[in-house]
Design a protein around this motif. Structure first.
Motif, PDB file in Angstrom:
ATOM      1  N   MET A 223     -11.015   2.015  -2.030  1.00 20.46           N
ATOM      2  CA  MET A 223     -10.016   2.473  -1.389  1.00 20.46           C
ATOM      3  C   MET A 223      -9.877   3.907  -1.113  1.00 20.46           C
ATOM      4  SD  MET A 223      -6.492   0.314  -2.702  1.00 20.46           S
ATOM      5  CE  MET A 223      -6.766   0.731  -4.294  1.00 20.46           C
ATOM      6  N   VAL A 224     -10.221   4.800  -2.111  1.00 12.11           N
ATOM      7  CA  VAL A 224     -10.235   6.313  -2.018  1.00 12.11           C
ATOM      8  C   VAL A 224     -11.274   6.510  -0.939  1.00 12.11           C
ATOM      9  CG1 VAL A 224     -10.948   8.160  -3.229  1.00 12.11           C
ATOM     10  CG2 VAL A 224      -9.474   6.762  -4.413  1.00 12.11           C
ATOM     11  N   ASP A 225     -12.330   6.055  -0.905  1.00 13.78           N
ATOM     12  CA  ASP A 225     -13.708   6.380   0.288  1.00 13.78           C
ATOM     13  C   ASP A 225     -13.052   6.039   1.297  1.00 13.78           C
ATOM     14  OD1 ASP A 225     -15.205   7.298  -1.937  1.00 13.78           O
ATOM     15  OD2 ASP A 225     -16.466   5.552  -2.018  1.00 13.78           O
ATOM     16  N   TYR A 226     -12.368   4.828   1.608  1.00 10.16           N
ATOM     17  CA  TYR A 226     -12.072   4.488   2.913  1.00 10.16           C
ATOM     18  C   TYR A 226     -10.847   5.200   3.270  1.00 10.16           C
ATOM     19  CZ  TYR A 226     -10.003   1.455   6.663  1.00 10.16           C
ATOM     20  OH  TYR A 226      -9.442   1.287   7.733  1.00 10.16           O
TER      21      TYR A 226
ATOM     22  N   ARG B 183      -3.059  -8.234  -4.945  1.00 11.80           N
ATOM     23  CA  ARG B 183      -4.550  -7.549  -4.513  1.00 11.80           C
ATOM     24  C   ARG B 183      -5.073  -6.751  -5.690  1.00 11.80           C
ATOM     25  NH1 ARG B 183      -1.231  -5.843  -0.332  1.00 11.80           N
ATOM     26  NH2 ARG B 183      -1.639  -6.674   2.008  1.00 11.80           N
ATOM     27  N   LEU B 184      -6.265  -7.508  -5.746  1.00 10.67           N
ATOM     28  CA  LEU B 184      -7.225  -6.640  -6.838  1.00 10.67           C
ATOM     29  C   LEU B 184      -8.465  -5.851  -6.177  1.00 10.67           C
ATOM     30  CD1 LEU B 184      -7.732  -6.123  -9.894  1.00 10.67           C
ATOM     31  CD2 LEU B 184      -9.166  -7.973  -9.756  1.00 10.67           C
ATOM     32  N   VAL B 185      -8.393  -4.669  -5.990  1.00 10.68           N
ATOM     33  CA  VAL B 185      -9.469  -3.673  -5.389  1.00 10.68           C
ATOM     34  C   VAL B 185     -10.067  -2.986  -6.033  1.00 10.68           C
ATOM     35  CG1 VAL B 185      -9.590  -2.546  -2.863  1.00 10.68           C
ATOM     36  CG2 VAL B 185      -7.775  -4.001  -3.662  1.00 10.68           C
ATOM     37  N   PRO B 186     -11.464  -2.632  -5.859  1.00 18.29           N
ATOM     38  CA  PRO B 186     -12.066  -1.492  -6.485  1.00 18.29           C
ATOM     39  C   PRO B 186     -11.464  -0.231  -6.070  1.00 18.29           C
ATOM     40  CG  PRO B 186     -13.706  -2.926  -5.666  1.00 18.29           C
ATOM     41  CD  PRO B 186     -12.353  -3.386  -5.065  1.00 18.29           C
ATOM     42  N   GLN B 187     -11.123   0.707  -7.117  1.00 16.07           N
ATOM     43  CA  GLN B 187     -10.415   1.873  -6.625  1.00 16.07           C
ATOM     44  C   GLN B 187     -11.360   2.846  -5.746  1.00 16.07           C
ATOM     45  OE1 GLN B 187     -10.470   5.437  -8.589  1.00 16.07           O
ATOM     46  NE2 GLN B 187      -8.145   5.904  -8.363  1.00 16.07           N
ATOM     47  N   ARG B 188     -12.717   2.914  -6.194  1.00 16.95           N
ATOM     48  CA  ARG B 188     -13.765   3.862  -5.306  1.00 16.95           C
ATOM     49  C   ARG B 188     -13.472   3.289  -3.732  1.00 16.95           C
ATOM     50  NH1 ARG B 188     -19.191   5.117  -8.315  1.00 16.95           N
ATOM     51  NH2 ARG B 188     -18.255   6.626 -10.073  1.00 16.95           N
TER      52      ARG B 188
ATOM     53  N   TYR C 263       0.704  -1.216   0.113  1.00 15.11           N
ATOM     54  CA  TYR C 263      -0.139   0.086  -0.026  1.00 15.11           C
ATOM     55  C   TYR C 263       1.052   1.444   0.067  1.00 15.11           C
ATOM     56  CZ  TYR C 263      -4.378  -2.675   0.793  1.00 15.11           C
ATOM     57  OH  TYR C 263      -5.288  -3.477   0.652  1.00 15.11           O
ATOM     58  N   ASP C 264       2.034   1.056   0.197  1.00 13.26           N
ATOM     59  CA  ASP C 264       3.013   2.307   0.446  1.00 13.26           C
ATOM     60  C   ASP C 264       3.085   3.070  -0.826  1.00 13.26           C
ATOM     61  OD1 ASP C 264       4.426   0.059  -0.537  1.00 13.26           O
ATOM     62  OD2 ASP C 264       6.393   1.226   0.071  1.00 13.26           O
ATOM     63  N   THR C 265       2.844   2.393  -2.092  1.00 11.86           N
ATOM     64  CA  THR C 265       2.958   2.662  -3.378  1.00 11.86           C
ATOM     65  C   THR C 265       1.504   2.938  -3.978  1.00 11.86           C
ATOM     66  OG1 THR C 265       3.268   0.450  -4.423  1.00 11.86           O
ATOM     67  CG2 THR C 265       5.258   1.827  -3.821  1.00 11.86           C
ATOM     68  N   ASN C 266       0.546   2.970  -3.180  1.00  8.06           N
ATOM     69  CA  ASN C 266      -0.697   2.793  -3.892  1.00  8.06           C
ATOM     70  C   ASN C 266      -1.060   4.386  -4.092  1.00  8.06           C
ATOM     71  OD1 ASN C 266      -3.596   2.446  -4.430  1.00  8.06           O
ATOM     72  ND2 ASN C 266      -4.076   2.600  -2.291  1.00  8.06           N
ATOM     73  N   THR C 267      -1.029   4.971  -5.202  1.00  7.15           N
ATOM     74  CA  THR C 267      -1.448   6.412  -5.784  1.00  7.15           C
ATOM     75  C   THR C 267      -2.857   6.882  -5.434  1.00  7.15           C
ATOM     76  OG1 THR C 267      -1.665   5.832  -7.816  1.00  7.15           O
ATOM     77  CG2 THR C 267       0.368   6.599  -7.151  1.00  7.15           C
ATOM     78  N   SER C 268      -3.573   5.813  -5.337  1.00  8.13           N
ATOM     79  CA  SER C 268      -5.111   6.164  -5.142  1.00  8.13           C
ATOM     80  C   SER C 268      -5.311   6.760  -3.806  1.00  8.13           C
ATOM     81  CB  SER C 268      -5.871   4.835  -5.399  1.00  8.13           C
ATOM     82  OG  SER C 268      -6.069   4.566  -6.932  1.00  8.13           O
ATOM     83  N   PHE C 269      -4.540   6.304  -2.851  1.00  6.36           N
ATOM     84  CA  PHE C 269      -4.851   6.857  -1.378  1.00  6.36           C
ATOM     85  C   PHE C 269      -4.687   8.335  -1.593  1.00  6.36           C
ATOM     86  CE2 PHE C 269      -3.820   2.966   1.160  1.00  6.36           C
ATOM     87  CZ  PHE C 269      -5.168   2.429   1.183  1.00  6.36           C
ATOM     88  N   HIS C 270      -3.939   8.830  -2.254  1.00  5.12           N
ATOM     89  CA  HIS C 270      -3.350  10.402  -2.606  1.00  5.12           C
ATOM     90  C   HIS C 270      -4.757  11.035  -2.760  1.00  5.12           C
ATOM     91  CE1 HIS C 270       0.863  10.083  -1.752  1.00  5.12           C
ATOM     92  NE2 HIS C 270       0.994   9.388  -2.745  1.00  5.12           N
ATOM     93  N   LEU C 271      -5.380  10.353  -3.711  1.00  6.64           N
ATOM     94  CA  LEU C 271      -6.670  11.177  -4.120  1.00  6.64           C
ATOM     95  C   LEU C 271      -7.644  11.285  -2.568  1.00  6.64           C
ATOM     96  CD1 LEU C 271      -8.637  12.484  -6.295  1.00  6.64           C
ATOM     97  CD2 LEU C 271      -9.604  10.195  -6.416  1.00  6.64           C
ATOM     98  N   GLY C 272      -7.299  10.317  -1.716  1.00  4.18           N
ATOM     99  CA  GLY C 272      -8.278  10.345  -0.693  1.00  4.18           C
ATOM    100  C   GLY C 272      -7.653  11.734   0.220  1.00  4.18           C
ATOM    101  N   GLU C 273      -6.341  11.666   0.141  1.00  2.00           N
ATOM    102  CA  GLU C 273      -5.661  12.924   0.906  1.00  2.00           C
ATOM    103  C   GLU C 273      -6.145  14.297   0.316  1.00  2.00           C
ATOM    104  OE1 GLU C 273      -1.404  12.375   2.213  1.00  2.00           O
ATOM    105  OE2 GLU C 273      -1.505  11.693   0.029  1.00  2.00           O
ATOM    106  N   TYR C 274      -6.672  14.615  -0.945  1.00  3.42           N
ATOM    107  CA  TYR C 274      -7.325  15.785  -1.420  1.00  3.42           C
ATOM    108  C   TYR C 274      -8.543  15.889  -1.120  1.00  3.42           C
ATOM    109  CZ  TYR C 274      -3.350  16.455  -4.822  1.00  3.42           C
ATOM    110  OH  TYR C 274      -2.054  16.685  -5.180  1.00  3.42           O
TER     111      TYR C 274
END
Length: 265
Positions: free
Chosen positions: A253-256, A246-251, A172-183
């Motif tokens: 992850m971002v919402d979480y 891991r295969l995960v829906p991006q939404r 998860y340290d390279t999971n860029t989708s978490f950055h969208l959550g930061e915004y």
């Protein structure tokens, strides 16, 4: 010593399908070629082609192709650059070119993918993404300099498209989708920044300031561990080669990430 059975384009496609990659889907891939292990007949090319086979002609493959080498040398830390050379580097640094500029820290698979015929790469000089398939233009076009991983970025386009994220031997340290959550999240310590980039101006190359936030991945592994526990039902786990995936829906992850960041950061 005789080598074991090699991994191939076909075996990679089969394992991707078994994991849950569906034809016609949009797939953001974070990858480690080394994690697949063994011998891959065709190397990074075989991995890319295998994933594209699993997605089919109607699917779109996406990868981050960031280029931190083009940032302002004043912010370099690993290692830092002697301030005596900052102006020299700024003057001599080439402009970002989506066809020429190499990736940094992305690995062999994205570096190979960005050069594949038909792949489009977005225009952000530091935070670009590459995509290939029917949705590639929508994902990569009009990537603004401001807030490069935010609401007008490829990450937000992926969210709109109900994309999936494949972590192929990565954490998860390279999971860029978490950055969208930061915004999207409101948390303590969030700041507006004014980084700089070299771009083509009206009178030639120039360094310009742009708007962004102080995004940070230091707690992404901890957030990902909590996500694994709390949202286990949406995660599809398996292997491609020897790589744990891991295969995960991006939404999801971002919402979480939005909720987690507001609670714990």
């Amino acid at each position: 010593m005789i080598t074991e059975r090699p991994y191939t384009r076909r075996s990679i496609a089969e394992e991707a399908r078994a994991l849950g990659v569906k034809p016609g889907s949009v797939l953001l891939v974070h990858s480690s070629l080394k994690a697949i292990g063994g011998w891959i007949a065709g190397g990074a090319e075989a991995v890319i082609l295998g994933l594209e086979d699993a997605l089919g002609e109607d699917g779109t493959l996406v990868m981050p192709t960031q280029s931190a080498d083009l940032t302002d040398p004043a912010i370099w830390m690993s290692p830092p650059l002697d301030p005596r050379w900052w102006d020299l580097v700024r003057d001599e640094m080439p402009l970002y070119d989506p066809h020429l500029t190499v990736t940094r820290g992305m690995g062999a698979i994205p570096e190979t993918f960005r050069k594949q015929s038909g792949t489009r790469r977005s225009g952000h000089p530091h935070l670009s993404f590459a995509a290939r398939g029917p949705q590639a233009a929508y994902i990569t076009d009009n990537h603004p300099l401001d807030y490069g991983l935010g609401e007008a970025s490829p990450l937000a386009r992926l969210y709109e498209l109900n994309a999936w994220v494949l972590m192929l031997g990565t954490g998860y340290d390279t999971n860029t989708s978490f950055h969208l959550g930061e915004y999207r999240a409101a948390y303590r310590g969030k700041k507006e920044l004014r980084p700089r980039a070299k771009v083509m101006g009206t009178k030639g190359p120039e360094w310009v300031s742009f708007s962004d936030i102080n995004f940070d991945s230091d707690d992404f592994e901890r957030m990902g561990a909590d996500f694994d526990t709390e949202r286990a039902s949406v995660i599809r786990s398996g292997r491609i080669g020897r790589a744990e995936c891991r295969l995960v829906p991006q939404r999801a992850m971002v919402d979480y990430a939005v909720r987690w960041l507001e609670l714990y950061r």
